[in-house]
Scaffold this active site. Structure first.
Site, mmCIF file in Angstrom:
data_model
loop_
_atom_site.group_PDB
_atom_site.id
_atom_site.type_symbol
_atom_site.label_atom_id
_atom_site.label_comp_id
_atom_site.label_asym_id
_atom_site.label_seq_id
_atom_site.Cartn_x
_atom_site.Cartn_y
_atom_site.Cartn_z
ATOM 1 N N GLU A 258 -63.142 -121.857 66.704
ATOM 2 C CA GLU A 258 -64.543 -122.273 66.737
ATOM 3 C C GLU A 258 -64.917 -122.728 65.341
ATOM 4 O O GLU A 258 -64.468 -122.141 64.356
ATOM 5 C CB GLU A 258 -65.439 -121.101 67.141
ATOM 6 C CG GLU A 258 -65.176 -120.611 68.539
ATOM 7 C CD GLU A 258 -65.604 -119.171 68.742
ATOM 8 O OE1 GLU A 258 -65.902 -118.478 67.747
ATOM 9 O OE2 GLU A 258 -65.621 -118.740 69.898
ATOM 10 N N VAL B 286 -61.221 -121.470 51.999
ATOM 11 C CA VAL B 286 -60.661 -122.136 50.824
ATOM 12 C C VAL B 286 -61.706 -122.054 49.716
ATOM 13 O O VAL B 286 -62.849 -122.490 49.896
ATOM 14 C CB VAL B 286 -60.297 -123.611 51.110
ATOM 15 C CG1 VAL B 286 -59.758 -124.275 49.852
ATOM 16 C CG2 VAL B 286 -59.277 -123.709 52.243
ATOM 17 N N TYR C 99 -58.913 -129.990 61.560
ATOM 18 C CA TYR C 99 -58.392 -129.482 62.835
ATOM 19 C C TYR C 99 -57.940 -130.617 63.747
ATOM 20 O O TYR C 99 -56.892 -130.523 64.391
ATOM 21 C CB TYR C 99 -59.429 -128.596 63.519
ATOM 22 C CG TYR C 99 -59.834 -127.396 62.688
ATOM 23 C CD1 TYR C 99 -58.899 -126.676 61.947
ATOM 24 C CD2 TYR C 99 -61.155 -126.986 62.632
ATOM 25 C CE1 TYR C 99 -59.272 -125.588 61.182
ATOM 26 C CE2 TYR C 99 -61.537 -125.893 61.872
ATOM 27 C CZ TYR C 99 -60.588 -125.196 61.148
ATOM 28 O OH TYR C 99 -60.964 -124.112 60.391
#
Length: 147
Positions: free
Chosen positions: A105, A73, A117
């Site tokens: 990861e 981003v 996440y």
């Protein structure tokens, strides 16, 4: 309104730019080309109304499992939920394709990414010691499993 669409070779300059502003060890032009051409990878780009690529995501699917390879981003667009939009797009596509487990990861120090996440249903399952360079750092291995 931001549009999330599949990325193609025409997006290569924008992806190169994102790599250089987002990562201490950016992927090479050749690596990005291979990613865009790979039958295993699906790449999405988040594009603003003025055609600026604000983010991209690379997802790889092998043997019925998914791996989130990269989320980028642009720092100028952080805090506007582009990362979440990209991850949710990837998860919807994975589910549509019958994938029930996706892994990734992430640098142990990347608190915003870990939060993202976890908010998207990923759970910490393992650590890879000294996985990253520049700087040397552990990787947190996360999985999102359904069913």
């Amino acid at each position: 309104m931001v549009t999330v669409r599949r990325a193609g070779m025409e997006d290569l300059p924008a992806l190169n730019h994102l790599e250089t502003v987002c990562f201490s060890l950016p992927w090479s032009d050749n690596t990005l080309r291979e990613m865009l051409e790979s039958p295993l990878d699906t790449v999405w780009a988040a594009v603003t109304p003025n055609r600026r690529t604000a983010a991209y995501l690379d997802y790889r699917e092998v043997a019925g499992e998914g791996e989130l390879m990269r989320v980028c981003v642009d720092p100028a667009f952080r805090g506007r939920h582009f990362g979440r939009m990209m991850v949710e797009t990837m998860l919807r596509e994975a589910k549509r394709r019958g994938v029930t487990a996706v892994t990734l990861e992430v640098r142990a120090s990347n608190a915003p990414a870990l939060r993202l996440y976890e908010n998207c249903g990923f759970r910490r399952e393992a650590v890879r010691k000294d996985y990253y360079d520049s700087p040397k750092e552990d990787a947190i291995i996360m999985w999102r499993r359904e069913g």
